[in-house]
Motif scaffolding. Structure first.
Motif, PDB file in Angstrom:
ATOM      1  N   ILE A 237       0.845  -1.200   0.000  1.00  0.00           N
ATOM      2  CA  ILE A 237       0.000   0.000   0.000  1.00  0.00           C
ATOM      3  C   ILE A 237       0.875   1.243   0.000  1.00  0.00           C
ATOM      4  N   SER A 238       0.431   2.273  -0.682  1.00  0.00           N
ATOM      5  CA  SER A 238       1.190   3.525  -0.733  1.00  0.00           C
ATOM      6  C   SER A 238       0.957   4.334   0.533  1.00  0.00           C
ATOM      7  N   ILE A 239       1.854   5.268   0.793  1.00  0.00           N
ATOM      8  CA  ILE A 239       1.718   6.126   1.974  1.00  0.00           C
ATOM      9  C   ILE A 239       0.503   7.034   1.843  1.00  0.00           C
ATOM     10  N   ASP A 240       0.115   7.384   0.621  1.00  0.00           N
ATOM     11  CA  ASP A 240      -1.073   8.224   0.433  1.00  0.00           C
ATOM     12  C   ASP A 240      -2.327   7.490   0.866  1.00  0.00           C
ATOM     13  N   TYR A 241      -2.502   6.258   0.359  1.00  0.00           N
ATOM     14  CA  TYR A 241      -3.667   5.471   0.751  1.00  0.00           C
ATOM     15  C   TYR A 241      -3.626   5.111   2.234  1.00  0.00           C
ATOM     16  N   ALA A 242      -2.439   4.754   2.721  1.00  0.00           N
ATOM     17  CA  ALA A 242      -2.305   4.220   4.071  1.00  0.00           C
ATOM     18  C   ALA A 242      -2.521   5.279   5.146  1.00  0.00           C
ATOM     19  N   VAL A 243      -1.972   6.474   4.928  1.00  0.00           N
ATOM     20  CA  VAL A 243      -1.967   7.489   5.990  1.00  0.00           C
ATOM     21  C   VAL A 243      -2.516   8.835   5.528  1.00  0.00           C
ATOM     22  N   ALA A 244      -1.939   9.401   4.466  1.00  0.00           N
ATOM     23  CA  ALA A 244      -2.215  10.799   4.119  1.00  0.00           C
ATOM     24  C   ALA A 244      -3.702  11.064   3.885  1.00  0.00           C
ATOM     25  N   GLU A 245      -4.389  10.141   3.192  1.00  0.00           N
ATOM     26  CA  GLU A 245      -5.800  10.359   2.886  1.00  0.00           C
ATOM     27  C   GLU A 245      -6.695  10.180   4.110  1.00  0.00           C
ATOM     28  N   LYS A 246      -6.179   9.590   5.168  1.00  0.00           N
ATOM     29  CA  LYS A 246      -6.982   9.330   6.366  1.00  0.00           C
ATOM     30  C   LYS A 246      -6.692  10.302   7.508  1.00  0.00           C
ATOM     31  N   SER A 247      -5.513  10.887   7.518  1.00  0.00           N
ATOM     32  CA  SER A 247      -5.086  11.687   8.659  1.00  0.00           C
ATOM     33  C   SER A 247      -5.666  13.108   8.605  1.00  0.00           C
ATOM     34  N   ASP A 248      -5.904  13.693   9.790  1.00  0.00           N
ATOM     35  CA  ASP A 248      -6.328  15.097   9.868  1.00  0.00           C
ATOM     36  C   ASP A 248      -5.161  16.007  10.209  1.00  0.00           C
ATOM     37  N   LYS A 249      -3.944  15.469  10.087  1.00  0.00           N
ATOM     38  CA  LYS A 249      -2.742  16.233  10.427  1.00  0.00           C
ATOM     39  C   LYS A 249      -1.971  16.707   9.190  1.00  0.00           C
ATOM     40  N   VAL A 250      -2.555  16.533   7.996  1.00  0.00           N
ATOM     41  CA  VAL A 250      -1.805  16.805   6.772  1.00  0.00           C
ATOM     42  C   VAL A 250      -1.954  18.265   6.359  1.00  0.00           C
ATOM     43  N   VAL A 251      -0.819  18.879   6.072  1.00  0.00           N
ATOM     44  CA  VAL A 251      -0.784  20.238   5.521  1.00  0.00           C
ATOM     45  C   VAL A 251       0.071  20.209   4.265  1.00  0.00           C
ATOM     46  N   THR A 252      -0.086  21.219   3.431  1.00  0.00           N
ATOM     47  CA  THR A 252       0.722  21.287   2.214  1.00  0.00           C
ATOM     48  C   THR A 252       1.367  22.653   2.086  1.00  0.00           C
ATOM     49  N   ILE A 253       2.601  22.645   1.642  1.00  0.00           N
ATOM     50  CA  ILE A 253       3.341  23.871   1.357  1.00  0.00           C
ATOM     51  C   ILE A 253       3.537  23.955  -0.154  1.00  0.00           C
ATOM     52  N   PRO A 254       3.122  25.044  -0.799  1.00  0.00           N
ATOM     53  CA  PRO A 254       3.413  25.190  -2.224  1.00  0.00           C
ATOM     54  C   PRO A 254       4.928  25.285  -2.439  1.00  0.00           C
ATOM     55  N   LEU A 255       5.461  24.366  -3.220  1.00  0.00           N
ATOM     56  CA  LEU A 255       6.906  24.328  -3.452  1.00  0.00           C
ATOM     57  C   LEU A 255       7.325  25.540  -4.263  1.00  0.00           C
ATOM     58  N   LEU A 256       8.355  26.225  -3.790  1.00  0.00           N
ATOM     59  CA  LEU A 256       8.806  27.445  -4.449  1.00  0.00           C
ATOM     60  C   LEU A 256       9.645  27.158  -5.684  1.00  0.00           C
ATOM     61  N   ALA A 257      10.320  26.022  -5.703  1.00  0.00           N
ATOM     62  CA  ALA A 257      11.268  25.724  -6.781  1.00  0.00           C
ATOM     63  C   ALA A 257      10.557  25.083  -7.969  1.00  0.00           C
ATOM     64  N   TYR A 258      11.283  25.011  -9.101  1.00  0.00           N
ATOM     65  CA  TYR A 258      10.782  24.296 -10.272  1.00  0.00           C
ATOM     66  C   TYR A 258      10.829  22.802  -9.985  1.00  0.00           C
ATOM     67  N   TRP A 259       9.752  22.086 -10.365  1.00  0.00           N
ATOM     68  CA  TRP A 259       9.653  20.650 -10.116  1.00  0.00           C
ATOM     69  C   TRP A 259       9.087  19.946 -11.331  1.00  0.00           C
ATOM     70  N   ASN A 260       9.647  18.789 -11.656  1.00  0.00           N
ATOM     71  CA  ASN A 260       9.103  17.955 -12.723  1.00  0.00           C
ATOM     72  C   ASN A 260       9.448  16.518 -12.374  1.00  0.00           C
ATOM     73  N   ASP A 261       8.454  15.656 -12.296  1.00  0.00           N
ATOM     74  CA  ASP A 261       8.743  14.269 -11.918  1.00  0.00           C
ATOM     75  C   ASP A 261       9.134  13.425 -13.131  1.00  0.00           C
ATOM     76  N   ILE A 262       9.231  14.094 -14.310  1.00  0.00           N
ATOM     77  CA  ILE A 262       9.583  13.443 -15.582  1.00  0.00           C
ATOM     78  C   ILE A 262       8.999  12.030 -15.648  1.00  0.00           C
ATOM     79  N   GLY A 263       7.688  11.975 -15.386  1.00  0.00           N
ATOM     80  CA  GLY A 263       7.003  10.699 -15.357  1.00  0.00           C
ATOM     81  C   GLY A 263       6.447  10.274 -16.689  1.00  0.00           C
TER      82      GLY A 263
END
Length: 460
Positions: A237-263
């Motif tokens: 199981i992924s960490i998103d399914y396992a924890v992040a989608e269930k927890s009420d402790k999650v916050v997000t910071i908009p990343l200031l730098a350039y990002w590309n996952d070249i996926g």
């Protein structure tokens, strides 16, 4: 702070360059360093090398060691997963390792990152990392969100809620959307791409596992040795399914730098330099009347005439041609190849080994030809074959050859014959790479016809 770098994934979306035997984290993609080495180097301003943990598997350990040496990070720790179990078990095992083996306290932050992303403007990235570390110490799970600039269907999305600290509380996580929904997310303005990076303290991640994934927590809460032994029993199981989608402790910071996952190959096109017609061209390629097209050649000349909005990628055994915007379906192609039992899904014609590499030059009934490169000071295992003989021709450097009880030097333009069922070993005693052409003859020529008697890399 401990840096956890996830480097065990096989990668399918950049086929045919990325394959199971050599996934994209080890590729350089036009840069001097591999993506893994870039990731390690990126964190050096905020963490000691001794506080970095590379999570990978046995198949990739020699690639990882080579990249650590290349970027001066041999002091980093390598954690080997016994089997692949997705990101949640990998992170739980890494946390256990940090607590037990590196004496990390419950309030120490672990920053988890993939090993195969491109990030530019590293000063801004480091600023975001420090912000994430600060917010993680307040019992938050801190994610990095990327402000979308197009309706991308290949990423998961984070829905931001009220402002909090350096960013926002997270309202929800969204799966990879269809085109229509992605356009709605872009227009709404409160959605961010999920970068896959996050920060959390050791104690908080274990509490989250205890609350939302008791099976993982039970297996990871004893000690590192037991967790490693029981790792195969953990859920996939992924960490998103396992924890992040269930927890009420999650916050997000908009990343200031350039990002590309070249996926995808579309993402590769985005990061490469273009000519005046919008073509991104690498390798021996000739575009005539082409526009907005990627042409990437490795071993042959590619000539394109009148191409528009296409992706053309060539290796010595595969050519992939796709419409721009359709490259996410490359993973479906790899799935089809696996279903058909095609070795191209997993293997390149060039295969890397801890001692160097070999490239298949040609094969047919009863024979196979390879180019073998042995790095200076390296040696193959002492071995024998039941089903094939070999003829070695040295084309560069000097070979030290063990043949039965005899050891002899074979120089450039000289050759030696290895009879069937004879113990032998190849070694490079020199200071330049040893190159030989190997011609195999026999009724069975696969790689599993190797009986090892001694091996400095522990493969006996």
């Amino acid at each position: 702070m401990k840096i956890i770098i996830l480097a065990g994934g096989g990668g399918t979306r950049l086929f045919p360059l990325s394959r199971t035997c050599f996934p994209k984290q080890f590729m350089k993609l036009g840069a001097e360093q591999s993506l893994l080495a870039q990731t390690i180097t990126r964190f050096m301003p905020v963490a000691k090398v001794a506080d970095m943990v590379i999570v990978t598997n046995q198949e990739y350990i020699h690639h990882v060691k080579a990249e650590l040496a290349a970027c001066g990070a041999m002091g980093a720790h390598i954690l080997l997963e016994p089997v692949g179990r997705n990101t949640a078990p990998a992170i739980a095992l890494a946390a256990r390792y940090c607590i037990d083996e590196l004496s990390a306290g419950e309030d120490e932050v672990m920053f988890v990152t993939p090993s195969d992303h491109i990030i530019r403007k590293n000063d801004l990235f480091i600023k975001s990392v420090r912000q994430a570390e600060e917010m993680a110490r307040q019992e938050n799970i801190v994610t990095f969100g990327i402000k979308p600039d197009k309706p991308e269907i290949g990423y998961g999305y984070i829905e931001a809620d009220e402002e909090y600290g350096y960013g926002f509380r997270v309202k929800s996580f969204k799966e990879e959307p269809c085109q229509e929904v992605a356009e709605e997310y872009l227009a709404a303005g409160r959605y961010y791409w999920n970068s896959g990076m996050f920060a959390v303290t050791m104690g908080q991640i274990m509490r989250e596992f205890s609350t939302h994934q008791p099976e993982i927590y039970q297996l990871a809460s004893t000690n590192y040795t037991d967790a490693l032994v029981q790792f195969e029993s953990m859920p996939n199981i992924s960490i998103d399914y396992a924890v992040a989608e269930k927890s009420d402790k999650v916050v997000t910071i908009p990343l200031l730098a350039y990002w590309n996952d070249i996926g995808s190959w579309d993402a590769i096109y985005d990061v490469l330099d273009k000519d005046q017609d919008g073509n991104a061209v690498k390798g021996d390629c000739i575009p005539i009347d082409c526009t907005n097209t990627l042409m990437l050649g490795r071993s042959r000349m590619i000539a394109g005439i009148g191409l528009e909005d296409l992706l053309v990628v060539e290796t010595d055994d595969v050519i992939v041609v796709a419409k721009k915007g359709e490259s996410q379906k490359v993973k479906d192609l790899v799935g089809e190849l696996k279903q058909r039992g095609r070795k191209e899904a997993d293997e390149h014609t060039t295969m890397y080994r801890p001692w160097g590499s070999y490239t298949i030059l040609g094969e047919g009934p009863g024979y196979k030809m390879k180019k073998i490169v042995v790095n200076p000071g390296q040696r193959l295992s002492l071995q024998m074959h039941y089903h094939r003989s070999e003829h070695w021709i040295v084309t560069g450097g000097t070979a030290e050859v063990t043949l039965g009880e005899e050891v002899k030097l074979v120089h450039e333009n000289e050759s030696i014959f290895i009879p069937l069922s004879t113990k032998h070993r190849l070694e490079n005693p020199g200071r330049i790479p040893l190159e030989i052409i190997e011609v195999q003859n026999g009724k069975y020529l696969e790689e599993d016809d190797i009986v090892r008697f001694d091996d400095v890399y522990g493969r006996v």
